[in-house]
Every structure is written in structure tokens, then in C-alpha cells.
Design a protein around this motif. Sequence first.
Motif, PDB file in Angstrom:
ATOM      1  N   ARG A  41      69.390  55.236  94.168  1.00  0.00           N
ATOM      2  CA  ARG A  41      70.658  56.313  93.994  1.00  0.00           C
ATOM      3  C   ARG A  41      71.601  56.163  95.291  1.00  0.00           C
ATOM      4  O   ARG A  41      72.761  56.445  94.980  1.00  0.00           O
ATOM      5  N   GLN A  42      71.083  56.312  96.563  1.00  0.00           N
ATOM      6  CA  GLN A  42      71.988  56.286  97.663  1.00  0.00           C
ATOM      7  C   GLN A  42      72.918  55.103  97.716  1.00  0.00           C
ATOM      8  O   GLN A  42      74.166  55.306  97.851  1.00  0.00           O
ATOM      9  N   LYS A  43      72.568  53.940  97.346  1.00  0.00           N
ATOM     10  CA  LYS A  43      73.363  52.691  97.534  1.00  0.00           C
ATOM     11  C   LYS A  43      74.394  52.761  96.366  1.00  0.00           C
ATOM     12  O   LYS A  43      75.544  52.385  96.542  1.00  0.00           O
ATOM     13  N   LEU A  44      74.006  53.473  95.093  1.00  0.00           N
ATOM     14  CA  LEU A  44      74.887  53.346  93.910  1.00  0.00           C
ATOM     15  C   LEU A  44      75.996  54.424  94.091  1.00  0.00           C
ATOM     16  O   LEU A  44      76.915  54.299  93.927  1.00  0.00           O
ATOM     17  N   VAL A  45      75.592  55.696  94.954  1.00  0.00           N
ATOM     18  CA  VAL A  45      76.732  56.464  94.986  1.00  0.00           C
ATOM     19  C   VAL A  45      77.612  56.357  96.261  1.00  0.00           C
ATOM     20  O   VAL A  45      78.680  56.395  96.193  1.00  0.00           O
ATOM     21  N   GLU A  46      77.092  55.374  97.139  1.00  0.00           N
ATOM     22  CA  GLU A  46      78.007  54.758  98.021  1.00  0.00           C
ATOM     23  C   GLU A  46      79.052  53.754  97.488  1.00  0.00           C
ATOM     24  O   GLU A  46      80.051  53.515  97.873  1.00  0.00           O
ATOM     25  N   ALA A  47      78.562  53.262  96.614  1.00  0.00           N
ATOM     26  CA  ALA A  47      79.373  52.344  95.801  1.00  0.00           C
ATOM     27  C   ALA A  47      80.250  52.864  94.641  1.00  0.00           C
ATOM     28  O   ALA A  47      80.989  51.931  93.950  1.00  0.00           O
ATOM     29  N   GLY A  48      80.094  54.311  94.527  1.00  0.00           N
ATOM     30  CA  GLY A  48      81.203  55.003  93.825  1.00  0.00           C
ATOM     31  C   GLY A  48      80.640  55.399  92.584  1.00  0.00           C
ATOM     32  O   GLY A  48      81.334  56.148  91.560  1.00  0.00           O
ATOM     33  N   LEU A  49      79.275  55.578  92.178  1.00  0.00           N
ATOM     34  CA  LEU A  49      78.423  56.320  91.276  1.00  0.00           C
ATOM     35  C   LEU A  49      78.788  57.695  91.432  1.00  0.00           C
ATOM     36  O   LEU A  49      78.611  58.492  92.371  1.00  0.00           O
ATOM     37  N   LYS A  50      79.107  58.479  90.220  1.00  0.00           N
ATOM     38  CA  LYS A  50      79.569  59.806  90.213  1.00  0.00           C
ATOM     39  C   LYS A  50      78.330  60.436  89.442  1.00  0.00           C
ATOM     40  O   LYS A  50      77.688  60.049  88.555  1.00  0.00           O
ATOM     41  N   ARG A  51      78.050  61.610  89.842  1.00  0.00           N
ATOM     42  CA  ARG A  51      77.210  62.733  89.151  1.00  0.00           C
ATOM     43  C   ARG A  51      77.177  62.682  87.636  1.00  0.00           C
ATOM     44  O   ARG A  51      76.046  62.456  87.122  1.00  0.00           O
ATOM     45  N   TRP A  52      78.177  62.954  87.025  1.00  0.00           N
ATOM     46  CA  TRP A  52      78.489  62.980  85.539  1.00  0.00           C
ATOM     47  C   TRP A  52      77.997  61.658  84.730  1.00  0.00           C
ATOM     48  O   TRP A  52      77.157  61.658  83.873  1.00  0.00           O
ATOM     49  N   GLU A  53      78.171  60.618  85.612  1.00  0.00           N
ATOM     50  CA  GLU A  53      77.518  59.288  85.038  1.00  0.00           C
ATOM     51  C   GLU A  53      76.206  58.999  84.965  1.00  0.00           C
ATOM     52  O   GLU A  53      75.513  58.938  84.131  1.00  0.00           O
ATOM     53  N   ILE A  54      75.477  59.803  86.119  1.00  0.00           N
ATOM     54  CA  ILE A  54      73.948  59.971  85.682  1.00  0.00           C
ATOM     55  C   ILE A  54      73.592  60.926  84.594  1.00  0.00           C
ATOM     56  O   ILE A  54      72.556  60.567  83.976  1.00  0.00           O
ATOM     57  N   GLY A  55      74.420  61.926  84.765  1.00  0.00           N
ATOM     58  CA  GLY A  55      74.157  62.945  83.604  1.00  0.00           C
ATOM     59  C   GLY A  55      74.402  62.337  82.346  1.00  0.00           C
ATOM     60  O   GLY A  55      73.428  62.723  81.461  1.00  0.00           O
ATOM     61  N   ASP A  56      75.164  61.481  82.140  1.00  0.00           N
ATOM     62  CA  ASP A  56      75.470  60.945  80.895  1.00  0.00           C
ATOM     63  C   ASP A  56      74.319  60.177  80.395  1.00  0.00           C
ATOM     64  O   ASP A  56      73.753  60.016  79.220  1.00  0.00           O
ATOM     65  N   ILE A  57      73.709  59.437  81.414  1.00  0.00           N
ATOM     66  CA  ILE A  57      72.481  58.475  80.720  1.00  0.00           C
ATOM     67  C   ILE A  57      71.274  59.574  80.398  1.00  0.00           C
ATOM     68  O   ILE A  57      70.685  59.207  79.415  1.00  0.00           O
ATOM     69  N   ALA A  58      71.040  60.641  81.219  1.00  0.00           N
ATOM     70  CA  ALA A  58      70.202  61.448  80.888  1.00  0.00           C
ATOM     71  C   ALA A  58      70.382  62.131  79.635  1.00  0.00           C
ATOM     72  O   ALA A  58      69.347  62.407  78.584  1.00  0.00           O
ATOM     73  N   SER A  59      71.402  62.393  79.418  1.00  0.00           N
ATOM     74  CA  SER A  59      71.983  63.014  78.092  1.00  0.00           C
ATOM     75  C   SER A  59      71.606  62.200  76.652  1.00  0.00           C
ATOM     76  O   SER A  59      71.293  62.544  75.980  1.00  0.00           O
ATOM     77  N   ARG A  60      72.072  60.726  77.141  1.00  0.00           N
ATOM     78  CA  ARG A  60      71.935  59.885  75.983  1.00  0.00           C
ATOM     79  C   ARG A  60      70.340  59.503  75.757  1.00  0.00           C
ATOM     80  O   ARG A  60      69.715  59.307  74.569  1.00  0.00           O
ATOM     81  N   ILE A  61      69.605  59.582  76.869  1.00  0.00           N
ATOM     82  CA  ILE A  61      68.128  59.730  76.774  1.00  0.00           C
ATOM     83  C   ILE A  61      67.498  60.617  75.730  1.00  0.00           C
ATOM     84  O   ILE A  61      66.800  60.488  74.809  1.00  0.00           O
ATOM     85  N   GLY A  62      68.158  62.099  76.041  1.00  0.00           N
ATOM     86  CA  GLY A  62      67.630  62.851  75.380  1.00  0.00           C
ATOM     87  C   GLY A  62      68.086  62.791  73.945  1.00  0.00           C
ATOM     88  O   GLY A  62      67.485  63.414  73.082  1.00  0.00           O
ATOM     89  N   GLN A  63      69.498  62.280  73.746  1.00  0.00           N
ATOM     90  CA  GLN A  63      69.846  62.044  72.190  1.00  0.00           C
ATOM     91  C   GLN A  63      68.870  61.078  71.594  1.00  0.00           C
ATOM     92  O   GLN A  63      68.759  61.341  70.457  1.00  0.00           O
ATOM     93  N   LEU A  64      68.406  60.286  72.326  1.00  0.00           N
ATOM     94  CA  LEU A  64      67.678  59.023  71.594  1.00  0.00           C
ATOM     95  C   LEU A  64      66.362  59.598  71.042  1.00  0.00           C
ATOM     96  O   LEU A  64      65.672  59.444  70.126  1.00  0.00           O
ATOM     97  N   TYR A  65      65.632  60.454  72.189  1.00  0.00           N
ATOM     98  CA  TYR A  65      64.486  61.324  71.968  1.00  0.00           C
ATOM     99  C   TYR A  65      64.673  62.048  70.633  1.00  0.00           C
ATOM    100  O   TYR A  65      63.636  62.146  69.754  1.00  0.00           O
ATOM    101  N   PHE A  66      65.805  62.650  70.534  1.00  0.00           N
ATOM    102  CA  PHE A  66      66.002  63.883  69.400  1.00  0.00           C
ATOM    103  C   PHE A  66      66.072  62.920  68.177  1.00  0.00           C
ATOM    104  O   PHE A  66      65.403  63.421  66.949  1.00  0.00           O
ATOM    105  N   GLY A  67      66.863  61.824  68.285  1.00  0.00           N
ATOM    106  CA  GLY A  67      66.876  61.037  66.945  1.00  0.00           C
ATOM    107  C   GLY A  67      65.706  60.414  66.528  1.00  0.00           C
ATOM    108  O   GLY A  67      65.178  60.562  65.480  1.00  0.00           O
TER     109      GLY A  67
END
Length: 405
Positions: free
Chosen positions: A59-85
Motif C-alpha cells: 500500500r505505502q509504495k503504491l500510494v507514493e507511486a500515485g495510487l489514489k484512495r478511490w482506486e482502492i475503493g473501486d477494487i473493493a466495490s467490484r469484489i462486492g459486486q462479484l460476490y452479489f452476482g
Amino acid sequence: MSQNNIPVSEIYWSLVAKADKKFSKIRDLPYYERNRYDTYFHKVFKVYTQLWKFQQENRQKLVEAGLKRWEIGDIASRIGQLYFGQYMRTSDRSYLSESYIFYDAVLTREYFKDGLFQDLNLANKQLRFLARFLTVCLVLNRREMVYQLVNQLKMLLDDCKRTFQETDFKEWKLVVQEIVKYLKVDTAFMNLRPLRYSPVLDLHPDSIPHVANAKRKLKLRDAILCSYHPNEVKFSELTLDTFRMLQCLEWESSGSFYQSSGFPSSGTGTAIGQNGVPAPSRINYSQDISDPTLPPNPRKAVLYRPSVTHFIAVLATICEELPPDGLLLVYLSASGSGANTASSPSHAGISVGNSDNLIKSFQSQTISSDATSPCYSTNPSYEQSKGGHIRFHTGSLHIGSRGNG
């Protein structure tokens, strides 16, 4: 840098691209074709598991490389979407619970908050997330969270209208109106005993008398829940009646709705609330543990006003996948006719399904058939016009040919 000297950010974005590609392939696949796409979903879950674990470890290295919080949330949201499917395909409530966990994490950690009102796409992403989470909470019967999400959806929509052009959010206004109306109509069922079959309140299946001398044991394996009423109370494509049927065809996880202490399995002896309705205490959903002695839930295909060809395609697909000991329940909800069935002379005597030989309470719903022009309708009132064409009255469901061919 990783062991093979590839930057961590490059490994991460290659995993993101791989996950996006696989997600796009299965996102729009129909829920009713289960067996055909099982391997697809295992592959998608696998790559998203790798992606989620990798971003947690780096996480720390990726944030330093420019990873934004909404991109992490997007992954979690998609995993939730997959589980609901997966829940919609299998009716396994463990998938529904996993979906809730991921969606709740996105909400609690406010992954989409930063830069929300500077980016229209990010605002829409947050709105879609809230709408999907609402559906999960509705099916889970977590009403407190539903009301919390509705309030957040309203406030976010108001803020978006002030920040961006109001025309960009016309459809979301309708979504809010849908869920408000939905909850208003469904309030009568709150705090009552669950629609799901509860081992705490109902007889255990082993205690229910079995059919004597049955040649083979049949089990309810699948259900098609389909609604055609005009102007229905609905949220997304989940109408109020299909929502209740969805719950009626499931087992309540042991202990997830009521405290079991003091309540026998038959449902007698429970505390009585208003109007004689059982009203035992509600407990925390952390005890949502499946009872291993209960059979699996029947799989359900929920359809909203499908075309006739689509309905038949779903029916045929499910029948093809149905095991030899399986039963299929078809719930078809549509407007009936209050008038008596009026048939032409050529169709006289062919009506099968009147009040004498089927259920009397559904005497307005008949099935009429003809050797050359099959007609199946929940409102079978029709009249013969010149040229042999059959003219059906409006406001009904009609499955079959409308002409003389």
C-alpha cells in the motif's frame, strides 16, 4: 522494486488491467446461465484476490507511486459486486454476506470521498456504489443500513446538483424516488417475523411429514420469478413481489434474525406483538451463521418484464440444467382480468384452467390454446376480428402468436 527488478507499481497496474479485462467479460452475463460460466467466475475471483492482497501488502509504495484512495475503493466495490452476482446465481447467502462486508468497508473508509466534487465520473461512481449497496442491504433485510444509505444518496445527489449540471443527474432523481416509494410501501413488513423460512420460528424440515410411498424424492432446485405489472413498486429491476418471493424461497440463517433462546422451533411460545404477530428480539448480524443441517436455497432467476423470447430462453436454460430430482417453480405475476373469459366460437371449449379444475381464487387467470394459433395470457379476453386475427385487450401479458399464422 520486486525481486525480478520490476517496479511494484507496474506489477500492480498489470494486475488491474488483467482484472478489468476479466471483469468486463462476466459483468453482463445473465444470472440464469450458471453451469456454463462457473469457470469464468473462479478465474475472476482469483485475479481480484491477487490484486487485493497485492495492494494491501504494498500500500505505502503504491500510494507514493500515485495510487489514489478511490482506486482502492473501486477494487473493493467490484469484489462486492462479484460476490452479489454469485449470490444471484447460486442463492448461497454466504456470498451475500461477503458482498456486504466489502461494500461496508468502502462506505466506512470513505474511499470515494477525496475529489468527489471535482470529478463527475467519480461522483457517478459513488452514486452507483450506494445504489448497489442498497440492493444488498435490502435482500439481507438490514433496514437500518438501508435508511442510512438512502439519506446518503439524497445528500450526495443534492450536492452533485449544486456542483455539476443538474441535467447529469435526472436518472438518479428517479432512483431516489423509487427507493423512497419502495420503503414506504414495504414498511408494514418491518420488525415482523422474516419472510425467509426460519428454523427458530418454523418446523425443521426433518420434522415435516413426508409424502408416503413416493417413487422418488423431489426437491425444489430452481425458481423463475417474473413480474409484468405496469407501474410497479420496484427498485432497480427488483419489484416488491419478486423481492418477497426471493426471500420466501430461502432459509433464514440460524440466529441471524431472532434470538433463539426461549423460542421453540415450531414457532409457538414466541412473544406476541401488535395484532397478534410474533415479536421476539432482534440480534446482531455478526451471528449470521448458516445452519449446516438445512438444505441449500433453490437458485432463483429474477426477471423484470422480459420479452416472451427471453422468458422462454431462461425457462429452457434452467430446465436443461435441472437435475433429475429437481423441481422448478415458476412465479409469473401479471395483470388479470376481472371480466369473464370471452372466446370466439372457434376457441369454445378449449379453455383449460378455469375455476372448476384449477385454483378457484385465480378464476380470472386462464390459459387458452388452439392447434393453429396458441394463445397463453393472464388476461385471456380477446375477440375474433375480420380475417381471422385475434385482437387482445391491452394491459395483459400475452405469450403466443397475435395473428392467424
